[in-house]
Design a protein around this motif. Structure first.
Motif, PDB file in Angstrom:
ATOM      1  N   LYS A 192     -23.261 -10.646   6.894  1.00 43.27           N
ATOM      2  CA  LYS A 192     -24.809 -10.540   6.892  1.00 43.27           C
ATOM      3  C   LYS A 192     -25.011  -9.236   7.054  1.00 43.27           C
ATOM      4  N   ASP A 193     -24.464  -8.427   7.197  1.00 34.18           N
ATOM      5  CA  ASP A 193     -24.471  -7.293   8.002  1.00 34.18           C
ATOM      6  C   ASP A 193     -23.722  -6.317   7.311  1.00 34.18           C
ATOM      7  N   LEU A 194     -23.767  -4.916   6.231  1.00 31.63           N
ATOM      8  CA  LEU A 194     -22.414  -4.401   6.265  1.00 31.63           C
ATOM      9  C   LEU A 194     -22.414  -3.437   6.759  1.00 31.63           C
ATOM     10  N   ASN A 195     -23.790  -3.084   7.732  1.00 28.75           N
ATOM     11  CA  ASN A 195     -23.599  -2.023   8.843  1.00 28.75           C
ATOM     12  C   ASN A 195     -23.094  -1.760  10.250  1.00 28.75           C
ATOM     13  N   THR A 196     -22.687  -3.545  10.347  1.00 31.10           N
ATOM     14  CA  THR A 196     -22.185  -3.430  11.637  1.00 31.10           C
ATOM     15  C   THR A 196     -20.136  -4.287  10.872  1.00 31.10           C
ATOM     16  N   HIS A 197     -20.562  -4.309  10.336  1.00 28.18           N
ATOM     17  CA  HIS A 197     -18.883  -5.206   9.520  1.00 28.18           C
ATOM     18  C   HIS A 197     -18.772  -4.813   7.590  1.00 28.18           C
ATOM     19  N   PRO A 198     -18.398  -3.445   7.846  1.00 29.55           N
ATOM     20  CA  PRO A 198     -18.123  -2.502   6.949  1.00 29.55           C
ATOM     21  C   PRO A 198     -17.017  -2.507   6.081  1.00 29.55           C
ATOM     22  N   LEU A 199     -16.653  -2.883   4.597  1.00 26.21           N
ATOM     23  CA  LEU A 199     -15.677  -3.439   3.690  1.00 26.21           C
ATOM     24  C   LEU A 199     -14.628  -2.453   4.573  1.00 26.21           C
ATOM     25  N   PRO A 200     -13.411  -3.387   4.598  1.00 22.62           N
ATOM     26  CA  PRO A 200     -12.188  -3.239   5.355  1.00 22.62           C
ATOM     27  C   PRO A 200     -10.866  -1.972   4.099  1.00 22.62           C
ATOM     28  N   PRO A 201     -10.217  -2.065   4.253  1.00 27.42           N
ATOM     29  CA  PRO A 201      -9.429  -0.585   3.282  1.00 27.42           C
ATOM     30  C   PRO A 201      -9.241  -1.550   2.353  1.00 27.42           C
ATOM     31  N   PRO A 202      -8.455  -0.474   1.094  1.00 25.84           N
ATOM     32  CA  PRO A 202      -7.575  -2.160   0.238  1.00 25.84           C
ATOM     33  C   PRO A 202      -6.590  -2.788   0.767  1.00 25.84           C
ATOM     34  N   HIS A 203      -6.279  -3.227   0.059  1.00 27.61           N
ATOM     35  CA  HIS A 203      -4.841  -3.958   0.080  1.00 27.61           C
ATOM     36  C   HIS A 203      -3.342  -3.127  -0.409  1.00 27.61           C
ATOM     37  N   GLU A 204      -2.570  -2.707  -0.042  1.00 29.51           N
ATOM     38  CA  GLU A 204      -1.547  -1.738   0.012  1.00 29.51           C
ATOM     39  C   GLU A 204      -0.691  -2.102  -1.165  1.00 29.51           C
ATOM     40  N   GLU A 205      -0.471  -3.689  -1.347  1.00 28.50           N
ATOM     41  CA  GLU A 205      -0.220  -3.799  -3.228  1.00 28.50           C
ATOM     42  C   GLU A 205      -1.316  -2.581  -3.855  1.00 28.50           C
ATOM     43  N   LEU A 206      -2.026  -2.675  -3.515  1.00 29.69           N
ATOM     44  CA  LEU A 206      -3.637  -1.951  -4.547  1.00 29.69           C
ATOM     45  C   LEU A 206      -3.331  -0.726  -4.768  1.00 29.69           C
ATOM     46  N   ILE A 207      -2.936   0.589  -3.541  1.00 25.87           N
ATOM     47  CA  ILE A 207      -2.738   1.619  -3.440  1.00 25.87           C
ATOM     48  C   ILE A 207      -1.154   1.820  -3.092  1.00 25.87           C
ATOM     49  N   LYS A 208      -0.392   1.409  -4.134  1.00 23.81           N
ATOM     50  CA  LYS A 208       0.946   1.192  -3.529  1.00 23.81           C
ATOM     51  C   LYS A 208       1.166   2.658  -4.413  1.00 23.81           C
ATOM     52  N   TYR A 209       1.183   2.227  -5.620  1.00 21.65           N
ATOM     53  CA  TYR A 209       1.363   4.234  -6.548  1.00 21.65           C
ATOM     54  C   TYR A 209      -0.081   5.213  -7.032  1.00 21.65           C
ATOM     55  N   PHE A 210      -0.921   5.006  -5.855  1.00 24.53           N
ATOM     56  CA  PHE A 210      -1.660   6.529  -5.457  1.00 24.53           C
ATOM     57  C   PHE A 210      -0.760   7.545  -5.678  1.00 24.53           C
ATOM     58  N   GLU A 211      -0.032   7.050  -4.545  1.00 28.39           N
ATOM     59  CA  GLU A 211       0.680   8.497  -3.979  1.00 28.39           C
ATOM     60  C   GLU A 211       2.859   8.475  -4.791  1.00 28.39           C
ATOM     61  N   PRO A 212       2.993   9.787  -4.778  1.00 27.01           N
ATOM     62  CA  PRO A 212       4.651   9.395  -5.136  1.00 27.01           C
ATOM     63  C   PRO A 212       5.792   9.414  -4.052  1.00 27.01           C
ATOM     64  N   PRO A 213       6.801   8.591  -4.373  1.00 21.93           N
ATOM     65  CA  PRO A 213       7.435   7.844  -3.262  1.00 21.93           C
ATOM     66  C   PRO A 213       7.954   9.411  -2.826  1.00 21.93           C
ATOM     67  N   ARG A 214       7.799   8.945  -1.115  1.00 16.11           N
ATOM     68  CA  ARG A 214       8.660  10.145  -0.653  1.00 16.11           C
ATOM     69  C   ARG A 214      10.226  10.609  -0.172  1.00 16.11           C
ATOM     70  N   ARG A 215      10.469  10.002  -0.717  1.00 12.37           N
ATOM     71  CA  ARG A 215      11.769   9.997  -1.100  1.00 12.37           C
ATOM     72  C   ARG A 215      12.318  11.331  -1.603  1.00 12.37           C
ATOM     73  N   VAL A 216      11.446  10.886  -3.308  1.00 18.51           N
ATOM     74  CA  VAL A 216      11.348  11.667  -3.939  1.00 18.51           C
ATOM     75  C   VAL A 216      10.853  13.155  -4.126  1.00 18.51           C
ATOM     76  N   LEU A 217       9.933  13.297  -2.912  1.00 17.43           N
ATOM     77  CA  LEU A 217       9.024  14.395  -2.468  1.00 17.43           C
ATOM     78  C   LEU A 217       9.974  15.216  -2.121  1.00 17.43           C
ATOM     79  N   ARG A 218      10.915  14.587  -1.095  1.00 14.66           N
ATOM     80  CA  ARG A 218      11.714  15.455  -0.197  1.00 14.66           C
ATOM     81  C   ARG A 218      13.571  15.621  -1.066  1.00 14.66           C
ATOM     82  N   ARG A 219      13.214  15.133  -2.505  1.00 10.94           N
ATOM     83  CA  ARG A 219      14.400  15.630  -3.458  1.00 10.94           C
ATOM     84  C   ARG A 219      13.984  16.586  -4.235  1.00 10.94           C
ATOM     85  N   ALA A 220      12.846  16.977  -4.212  1.00 12.81           N
ATOM     86  CA  ALA A 220      11.798  17.460  -4.874  1.00 12.81           C
ATOM     87  C   ALA A 220      12.006  19.278  -4.453  1.00 12.81           C
ATOM     88  N   ARG A 221      11.604  18.643  -3.187  1.00 15.73           N
ATOM     89  CA  ARG A 221      10.961  19.688  -2.374  1.00 15.73           C
ATOM     90  C   ARG A 221      11.662  21.581  -2.729  1.00 15.73           C
TER      91      ARG A 221
END
Length: 713
Positions: free
Chosen positions: A392-421
């Motif tokens: 009923k009210d978006l101020n008291t019930h804001p939109l939840p964060p997106p699903h993890e599958e939706l933002i899975k490819y937003f950041e490079p994998p940590r394994r690659v970041l450590r390897r390429a440091r």
């Protein structure tokens, strides 16, 4: 239910599953819930297709991206090989069906709504309802519809009575009035409009039935074939379509399958013209033979016409040629072997083919999968619509964060970041990568750049010399060349000006110290002494260099630098005023000074470089760039005394200045609010060493060597 094939899904609040277990179920309410949960588990367990789930898990799965599969409608078409009208005996037609293979998906668009005005009856009914129930007034919104109206601006004369002329006499015409024109919009009905095209500055009206269309037939005509390896994938345009044989005609299916397999074995593609309707615009495309497990078909993709291609030419990144036509082997724009190796290591370290999860055998899988990469705009919009519909009210019930599958490819994998440091740090060192300071937009005050006049490039022979500072300085330079280097910072004379020969010049010895202007004259015009003496002429009023240069003058800035060789001090002060590029300005001015002093005829700019060093030391002390100044002094000494070609004369000038151009000590740094590890005694020792530097006698031979190196290099 099993016999009828009914599927049942039961979703319960706080039902136990693998990820969620209710800790305390000893209360009465939880006892009833446990009994109900046990009943549903028993009941669903006896069904062939039934599921019992937790409400939290279901709400999480609702926000999971899900691609809705849509079956494209198949439309009938004709595939032709050869000209069926001119040579029907050497041509054939196949009845085919086309459908979409890919289609562009867009997020759901918003509709525009506005508060609708109430009629008198609705307003009276709303007042009665408020009096009875005491409810609040509810707003009624209606969707906006777009409507187009056409107007034409016309000049309409307005009669205005004349008040008389400037001299007080009345300007009376035949009607005794004068007319003024005013543009007023006049509404035009849609039926009165005529279609047309803009052709240059005029308009070409189109006939009622439009221009004659191309005499083409509906269907797909194969124009020719070409090897598959010559297909340029970057030129594919638009969406991909399937081309199937007619599902109800086995003969058509066999014929199409034979063509597909023949093209697949020959590794060729077909050029096809597709006309969707008679006399419509044709499209050119490519048919790609595709063999599936149970069916053969074509994939059609549109290709560009010659008008659709945009070609851009760029200079070679590997071969550089100078103005003399020679191939340059070493240049800042050409990567060195060290840089190439560093970049290869970085690319290998950032390989994503083994950066994913492990499979059953323990082997790493690729990290990115196109079938699991979803469009964030589409699915986030769907999540927002679903949430706004149930809340009923978006101020008291804001939109939840997106699903993890939706933002899975937003950041490079940590394994690659450590390897390429390590490889990344090596690239930063090899390419000298530094953070670019953020540019702050400043309001321009008195720095307007005026357009250059057409006759501004003409010679200044027709102008009379006025009492300007440039002319006076130029005259003083001509009359007293021995004091020229003392006024370089204020205004240095043009290099095209020549010194007039005098008796003192003709009797001077080679080993006697002379002015740099005389040295350049002797080097560049060696035949002047052999010619008979000519009548002395007055110098031309050539403008000298100004400390406030014109913005149109080339600043001669090196690549990646904000300080130029032409006016380094002015560039430095201008960048310091900005306040956001202090570190970069200090670094670049130090670089320019070190470059200028090793160039031929650098002695002309000794005083200018000393003034730049004074300003640089002052700024470094005030802006906490003390370490940069101390490093610059050490590097400058090494360049002047130990490197080739060096410049011992300039280091002698620095020695003569002494302590004001020495290292910054700790007391000075503390007084200015900075930090430094050099003691005052050490700075005084360096200053003493500077003042005791041996003097160097300059000769014409030294500058002649500089000139030879300058001409040859």
């Amino acid at each position: 239910m099993n016999s009828l094939g009914i599927q049942l899904t039961v979703v319960g609040v706080d039902f136990d599953d693998e990820d969620f277990q209710e800790e305390d179920k000893s209360t009465d309410s939880h006892l009833f819930q446990s009994a109900n949960e046990a009943f549903y588990h028993t009941f669903v367990g006896k069904l062939d297709s039934g599921v019992v789930g937790n409400c939290d898990y279901v709400l999480t799965e609702v926000s999971r991206p899900d691609v809705r599969e849509v079956r494209s409608t198949m439309s009938g078409n004709v595939l032709r090989i050869g000209d069926t009208e001119v040579r029907p005996e050497h041509a054939m037609e196949l009845m085919v069906k086309t459908s979409k293979c890919t289609a562009l998906s867009r997020p759901k668009s918003f509709k525009k709504f506005a508060r609708r005005g109430q009629t008198a009856e609705e307003a009276a009914a709303a007042e009665d309802k408020m009096d009875e129930d005491g409810a609040e007034d509810t707003a009624i919104f209606a969707q906006l519809r777009m409507r187009s109206e056409y107007y034409l601006e016309e000049d309409k004369p307005i009669p205005v009575k004349d008040e008389g002329s400037v001299n007080g006499e009345a300007d009376v015409d035949d009607a005794g009035t004068k007319a003024q024109h005013e543009k007023r919009p006049v509404k035009v009905e849609k039926e009165e409009l005529v279609r047309g095209y803009k052709y240059g500055a005029s308009f070409a009206p189109a006939p009622e039935d439009d221009f004659p269309k191309l005499p083409v037939r509906k269907g797909m005509d194969i124009c020719g074939f070409f090897p598959r390896e010559r297909f340029r994938r970057e030129m594919a345009m638009g969406e991909v379509h399937y081309v199937w044989a007619d599902p109800v005609s086995p003969m058509q299916q066999v014929a199409l399958s034979s063509i597909v397999k023949a093209m697949s074995e020959a590794h060729v593609l077909a050029i096809v013209r597709w006309v969707k309707m008679d006399k419509s615009e044709p499209k050119m495309g490519v048919l790609w033979p595709t063999v599936f497990d149970e069916i053969d078909c074509f994939l059609w993709v549109q290709m560009p016409f010659a008008d659709d291609i945009r070609n851009f030419t760029f200079a070679s990144l590997e071969n550089l040629i100078n103005k003399k036509g020679e191939v340059v082997k070493e240049h800042p724009y050409l990567p060195t072997n060290e840089q190439m190796d560093a970049m290869e290591q970085l690319v290998d370290a950032m390989d994503l083919m083994d950066a994913g999860e492990k499979d059953e055998d323990g082997n790493r899988q690729p990290w990115f999968d196109t079938t699991l990469s979803y469009n964030p705009a589409i699915h986030r919009m769907k999540q927002a619509l679903f949430h706004a519909a149930i809340v009923k009210d978006l101020n008291t019930h804001p939109l939840p964060p997106p699903h993890e599958e939706l933002i899975k490819y937003f950041e490079p994998p940590r394994r690659v970041l450590r390897r390429a440091r390590e490889a990344l740090e090596e690239c930063k060192r090899a390419f000298n990568v530094r953070e670019v300071p953020k540019k702050v937009v400043r309001v321009r005050k008195d720095e307007h750049v005026h357009a250059q006049d057409e006759d501004e490039d003409m010679l200044l022979l027709d102008r009379q010399p006025g009492p300007s500072s440039h002319t006076q300085t130029q005259l003083r330079t001509t009359q007293a060349p021995s004091t020229q280097t003392q006024h370089v910072q204020k205004s240095s004379p043009s290099r095209t000006q020549k010194k007039q020969p005098t008796e003192h010049d003709s009797d001077s010895s080679v080993t006697e110290p002379e002015d740099d202007e005389e040295e350049e004259e002797l080097l560049l015009d060696s035949n002047a002494a052999r010619k008979p003496a000519q009548r002395e002429q007055a110098p031309l009023p050539t403008p000298a260099r100004s400390i406030s240069p014109d913005a149109r003058v080339d600043r001669n800035r090196p690549a990646g630098r904000i300080i130029g060789y032409t006016y380094p001090l002015a560039d430095f002060r201008k960048n310091i005023e900005r306040g956001d590029v202090v570190t970069k300005a200090v670094e670049d001015l130090a670089f320019v000074v070190k470059q200028v002093i090793v160039r031929p005829f650098a002695s002309r700019r000794f005083q200018e470089m000393l003034e730049c060093m004074r300003e640089l030391r002052k700024t470094s002390l005030e802006e906490d760039e003390i370490e940069a100044w101390n490093t610059f002094i050490r590097e400058l000494k090494e360049i002047c005394l130990e490197s080739e070609p060096g410049n011992k004369d300039f280091w002698e000038e620095v020695c003569n200045v002494g302590r004001p151009l020495s290292l910054i000590s700790q007391p000075e740094a503390v007084k200015a609010g900075g930090k430094c590890t050099i003691s005052e005694n050490e700075a005084q020792a360096v200053s003493s060493a500077l003042s005791c530097c041996p003097r160097v006698v300059r000769t014409h031979r030294t500058n002649e060597d500089h000139l030879i190196k300058f001409v040859q290099g």
